[in-house]
Design a protein around this motif. Sequence first.
Motif, PDB file in Angstrom:
ATOM      1  N   GLY A 103      60.051  16.703  60.704  1.00 26.03           N
ATOM      2  CA  GLY A 103      60.445  16.155  61.994  1.00 26.03           C
ATOM      3  C   GLY A 103      59.639  16.781  63.114  1.00 26.03           C
ATOM      4  O   GLY A 103      59.209  17.925  63.014  1.00 26.03           O
ATOM      5  N   SER A 104      59.419  16.002  64.157  1.00 22.20           N
ATOM      6  CA  SER A 104      58.805  16.512  65.384  1.00 22.20           C
ATOM      7  C   SER A 104      59.633  15.997  66.548  1.00 22.20           C
ATOM      8  O   SER A 104      60.302  14.967  66.433  1.00 22.20           O
TER       9      SER A 104
ATOM     10  N   GLU B 149      64.100  19.640  64.941  1.00 21.52           N
ATOM     11  CA  GLU B 149      65.050  20.086  63.925  1.00 21.52           C
ATOM     12  C   GLU B 149      66.050  18.993  63.577  1.00 21.52           C
ATOM     13  O   GLU B 149      66.360  18.762  62.409  1.00 21.52           O
ATOM     14  N   ARG B 150      66.539  18.296  64.607  1.00 18.20           N
ATOM     15  CA  ARG B 150      67.516  17.231  64.348  1.00 18.20           C
ATOM     16  C   ARG B 150      66.855  16.014  63.723  1.00 18.20           C
ATOM     17  O   ARG B 150      67.456  15.361  62.858  1.00 18.20           O
ATOM     18  N   VAL B 151      65.624  15.704  64.110  1.00 17.87           N
ATOM     19  CA  VAL B 151      64.903  14.603  63.467  1.00 17.87           C
ATOM     20  C   VAL B 151      64.795  14.893  61.965  1.00 17.87           C
ATOM     21  O   VAL B 151      65.098  14.049  61.123  1.00 17.87           O
ATOM     22  N   ALA B 152      64.387  16.115  61.624  1.00 17.45           N
ATOM     23  CA  ALA B 152      64.200  16.481  60.212  1.00 17.45           C
ATOM     24  C   ALA B 152      65.525  16.528  59.451  1.00 17.45           C
ATOM     25  O   ALA B 152      65.624  16.007  58.335  1.00 17.45           O
ATOM     26  N   ILE B 153      66.540  17.133  60.041  1.00 16.74           N
ATOM     27  CA  ILE B 153      67.808  17.290  59.313  1.00 16.74           C
ATOM     28  C   ILE B 153      68.519  15.952  59.139  1.00 16.74           C
ATOM     29  O   ILE B 153      69.113  15.677  58.093  1.00 16.74           O
ATOM     30  N   PHE B 154      68.437  15.075  60.133  1.00 22.86           N
ATOM     31  CA  PHE B 154      69.059  13.762  59.998  1.00 22.86           C
ATOM     32  C   PHE B 154      68.289  12.904  58.993  1.00 22.86           C
ATOM     33  O   PHE B 154      68.887  12.120  58.249  1.00 22.86           O
TER      34      PHE B 154
ATOM     35  N   PRO C   7      63.529  29.826  68.683  1.00 26.10           N
ATOM     36  CA  PRO C   7      64.633  29.429  67.807  1.00 26.10           C
ATOM     37  C   PRO C   7      65.138  28.028  68.152  1.00 26.10           C
ATOM     38  O   PRO C   7      64.798  27.480  69.195  1.00 26.10           O
ATOM     39  N   PRO C   8      65.970  27.456  67.292  1.00 25.04           N
ATOM     40  CA  PRO C   8      66.556  26.145  67.592  1.00 25.04           C
ATOM     41  C   PRO C   8      67.443  26.214  68.839  1.00 25.04           C
ATOM     42  O   PRO C   8      68.095  27.232  69.095  1.00 25.04           O
ATOM     43  N   CYS C   9      67.475  25.114  69.595  1.00 22.72           N
ATOM     44  CA  CYS C   9      68.346  25.038  70.770  1.00 22.72           C
ATOM     45  C   CYS C   9      69.810  24.958  70.301  1.00 22.72           C
ATOM     46  O   CYS C   9      70.097  24.839  69.112  1.00 22.72           O
TER      47      CYS C   9
END
Length: 160
Positions: free
Chosen positions: A60-61, A75-80, A110-112
Amino acid sequence: MENITITSTFTVYPSVADLPADVKGLMEQAVAVRKNAYAPYSKFHVGAAILLSNGEVALGSNQENAAYPSGLCAERVAIFHAGAIYPDAQIIRMAITAASSQREVNAPIPPCGACRQSIAEYELKQDIPIEIWFMGETGEVYRSESLKNLLPMVFGGKDL
């Protein structure tokens, strides 16, 4: 009244070159996908690579939008993506890297908070820690043994 102390512990690697080979490969994938970020507003490009228990890697980017906050972090693009395509696979580790077209990012990013909460949902669901490795464009790489280390007072379904 009582005070409590909550601490987080990280393992610090001097650079990508010092990472274990499997983690280095995952971080290199995060660096590569970071180049696909759509960040015309922030100029801040983030890439994420997630290793799944089935051996697949979800990427994800960050994808921005003029109508803030309609975009999504890497992170959310990749995890979803991982949750949609491989719903039965567990997340083993996540590699995150960030760069800016306006300055050198040489400190780990770090992740938001929103991403931490999204990662927490999956860590709680699978009941197995998710290793999180993060860096800037250059410099040190931090390893967190789990999301709970980054977000120790995690909010989950049991709290509803």
